[in-house]
Design a protein around this motif. Sequence first.
Motif, PDB file in Angstrom:
ATOM      1  N   UNK A 349       0.850  -1.179   0.000  1.00 48.42           N
ATOM      2  CA  UNK A 349       0.000   0.000   0.000  1.00 48.42           C
ATOM      3  C   UNK A 349       0.888   1.233   0.000  1.00 48.42           C
ATOM      4  N   UNK A 350       0.285   2.378   0.298  1.00 55.13           N
ATOM      5  CA  UNK A 350       1.082   3.602   0.360  1.00 55.13           C
ATOM      6  C   UNK A 350       2.068   3.495   1.503  1.00 55.13           C
ATOM      7  N   UNK A 351       3.170   4.220   1.356  1.00 53.39           N
ATOM      8  CA  UNK A 351       4.259   4.095   2.339  1.00 53.39           C
ATOM      9  C   UNK A 351       3.770   4.412   3.750  1.00 53.39           C
ATOM     10  N   UNK A 352       2.955   5.431   3.887  1.00 54.35           N
ATOM     11  CA  UNK A 352       2.509   5.809   5.240  1.00 54.35           C
ATOM     12  C   UNK A 352       1.543   4.781   5.823  1.00 54.35           C
ATOM     13  N   UNK A 353       0.758   4.111   4.947  1.00 61.26           N
ATOM     14  CA  UNK A 353      -0.157   3.092   5.452  1.00 61.26           C
ATOM     15  C   UNK A 353       0.591   1.821   5.836  1.00 61.26           C
ATOM     16  N   UNK A 354       1.535   1.441   4.987  1.00 64.24           N
ATOM     17  CA  UNK A 354       2.257   0.183   5.220  1.00 64.24           C
ATOM     18  C   UNK A 354       3.190   0.278   6.435  1.00 64.24           C
ATOM     19  N   UNK A 355       3.819   1.445   6.601  1.00 68.36           N
ATOM     20  CA  UNK A 355       4.817   1.582   7.673  1.00 68.36           C
ATOM     21  C   UNK A 355       4.245   1.364   9.062  1.00 68.36           C
ATOM     22  N   UNK A 356       2.976   1.621   9.250  1.00 64.66           N
ATOM     23  CA  UNK A 356       2.424   1.550  10.598  1.00 64.66           C
ATOM     24  C   UNK A 356       1.742   0.240  10.957  1.00 64.66           C
ATOM     25  N   UNK A 357       1.626  -0.725  10.012  1.00 63.96           N
ATOM     26  CA  UNK A 357       0.870  -1.951  10.324  1.00 63.96           C
ATOM     27  C   UNK A 357       1.687  -2.888  11.214  1.00 63.96           C
ATOM     28  N   UNK A 358       0.938  -3.592  12.101  1.00 60.97           N
ATOM     29  CA  UNK A 358       1.523  -4.547  13.032  1.00 60.97           C
ATOM     30  C   UNK A 358       0.728  -5.839  12.978  1.00 60.97           C
ATOM     31  N   UNK A 359       1.270  -6.943  13.526  1.00 57.96           N
ATOM     32  CA  UNK A 359       0.536  -8.216  13.485  1.00 57.96           C
ATOM     33  C   UNK A 359      -0.852  -8.117  14.122  1.00 57.96           C
ATOM     34  N   UNK A 360      -0.963  -7.337  15.183  1.00 57.35           N
ATOM     35  CA  UNK A 360      -2.252  -7.252  15.882  1.00 57.35           C
ATOM     36  C   UNK A 360      -3.313  -6.487  15.091  1.00 57.35           C
ATOM     37  N   UNK A 361      -2.893  -5.847  13.986  1.00 63.58           N
ATOM     38  CA  UNK A 361      -3.870  -5.171  13.134  1.00 63.58           C
ATOM     39  C   UNK A 361      -4.657  -6.148  12.263  1.00 63.58           C
ATOM     40  N   UNK A 362      -4.227  -7.416  12.247  1.00 64.08           N
ATOM     41  CA  UNK A 362      -4.849  -8.417  11.380  1.00 64.08           C
ATOM     42  C   UNK A 362      -5.448  -9.547  12.211  1.00 64.08           C
ATOM     43  N   UNK A 363      -6.520 -10.097  11.682  1.00 69.44           N
ATOM     44  CA  UNK A 363      -7.109 -11.301  12.266  1.00 69.44           C
ATOM     45  C   UNK A 363      -7.071 -12.369  11.187  1.00 69.44           C
ATOM     46  N   UNK A 364      -6.318 -13.467  11.485  1.00 69.44           N
ATOM     47  CA  UNK A 364      -6.218 -14.582  10.537  1.00 69.44           C
ATOM     48  C   UNK A 364      -6.954 -15.765  11.158  1.00 69.44           C
ATOM     49  N   UNK A 365      -7.865 -16.405  10.378  1.00 68.97           N
ATOM     50  CA  UNK A 365      -8.687 -17.469  10.968  1.00 68.97           C
ATOM     51  C   UNK A 365      -9.097 -18.473   9.905  1.00 68.97           C
ATOM     52  N   UNK A 366      -9.526 -19.647  10.464  1.00 67.24           N
ATOM     53  CA  UNK A 366     -10.176 -20.648   9.615  1.00 67.24           C
ATOM     54  C   UNK A 366     -11.560 -20.886  10.199  1.00 67.24           C
ATOM     55  N   UNK A 367     -12.544 -21.072   9.340  1.00 73.26           N
ATOM     56  CA  UNK A 367     -13.939 -21.259   9.777  1.00 73.26           C
ATOM     57  C   UNK A 367     -14.288 -22.727   9.611  1.00 73.26           C
ATOM     58  N   UNK A 368     -14.537 -23.393  10.761  1.00 68.04           N
ATOM     59  CA  UNK A 368     -14.803 -24.835  10.752  1.00 68.04           C
ATOM     60  C   UNK A 368     -16.292 -25.146  10.854  1.00 68.04           C
ATOM     61  N   UNK A 369     -17.119 -24.162  10.665  1.00 67.12           N
ATOM     62  CA  UNK A 369     -18.572 -24.371  10.767  1.00 67.12           C
ATOM     63  C   UNK A 369     -19.017 -25.462   9.800  1.00 67.12           C
ATOM     64  N   UNK A 370     -19.793 -26.426  10.345  1.00 65.05           N
ATOM     65  CA  UNK A 370     -20.364 -27.473   9.512  1.00 65.05           C
ATOM     66  C   UNK A 370     -19.462 -28.646   9.254  1.00 65.05           C
TER      67      UNK A 370
END
Length: 405
Positions: A349-370
């Motif tokens: 993304x833009x330099x200012x947007x990318x520079x500030x991201x951290x792991x906690x800004x993302x939620x990674x998951x798998x959905x096991x419903x069903x």
Amino acid sequence: MDKLMDNPWFIKILALLLAVLLYSSVPHKGNDVNVPGEQATETIEDMPVKVYYDTENLVVSGIPNTVDVTLKGPITHVQSAKALRNFEVFVDLTDAKIGKQKVNLKVKDLSDKLKVTLKPASVNVTIQEKITKEFKVDAEINRSQIEEGYTAEQPIVEPKKVKITGAKDVIDRISYVKATIEEKGKLKDTITKEARIQVLDKELNKLDVVVEPGTVKVTIPIKSNTKTVPINVVKKGIAPPGVTIESIELDEKEATIIGNEDVLKNTENVRVEVDISKISENTTLTLPVIISNGITKVTPETVKATVVVKKQEEKTVSGVPLKIRGLPETYKAEINDPTSHTINLVVNGSSESVSGVRPEDFTVFIDLSGLTEGSHNVKIQVEGPTDVNWKPDKATAKITITNNA
């Protein structure tokens, strides 16, 4: 002398004398002078016919305009009559009744020494009642003469009605009373013209009538079919890798379009198309304004588009925990791959947007419903900030589901 020349009788006597002298000067067989009692025959062509009738209330048809008159008698009388034409061919209908009838043509003011033969000697005439009626005038204009993008509105006729006089059966046949304007070239401005009246039957035959007035003034209001609409920007293609299109600004926000009235009603905008696949840095483009079918003209025809871009940066965010969703309490799940139970994300993304991201800004998951007991490959899903793009280093996770009981 001038007064004498203006006297019609002086002219006639002079003509007679000249005719006699002329004839006397022509050599004659066996004789150089006129022989008393000598006979001659002459034909006068196209002698006018006069008609006597009640012109106020009647209409007469069938009378020829002219006839041929053959004169026979003493040569001096024949020559005089031919030269002076001082007699009259006429039809007397003063006491005639309405309807069709055969009448004889007559001659008066002719010497009784002459024998006259008329061709034709009699004619079939129709006498009808003369009537006058008022009719509305319809103005006409050739629509193909109107410049494209313009419309001719309802014509204005002055006066709106005319009086038409003629035989009753002719008046009854009137189907159209038209005033037609014929103009050279294309029209895009209101015009006012004198137009001659045409009176026609249903087969468009011209009728023999008297029209009062014979011309009318016709005004054709002509207006331009224009509309002002916004100019929309349409992006085409995909921006090159590492490039974000931040803005596209036009130097003109609106355009004026010309076209058919129905087309204008259904046209809400025009557009310019920007191919962003070829843009890697800030630039200004000159682009055509694109119009839809039926629009004949647009102003402006081109606009300048200023494109502002932002170069993208890329960053890897490591160790984002992989979470489980949608698993019933009666089951438990074991993540077999990735064994670390974490995911790495490639973020751009833009330099200012990318520079500030951290792991906690993302939620990674798998959905096991069903899902039920057993091994499964499940799609890895990511939620994160809206101002950046990302891609996980793995697309799926291998898991095993077992029963808690």
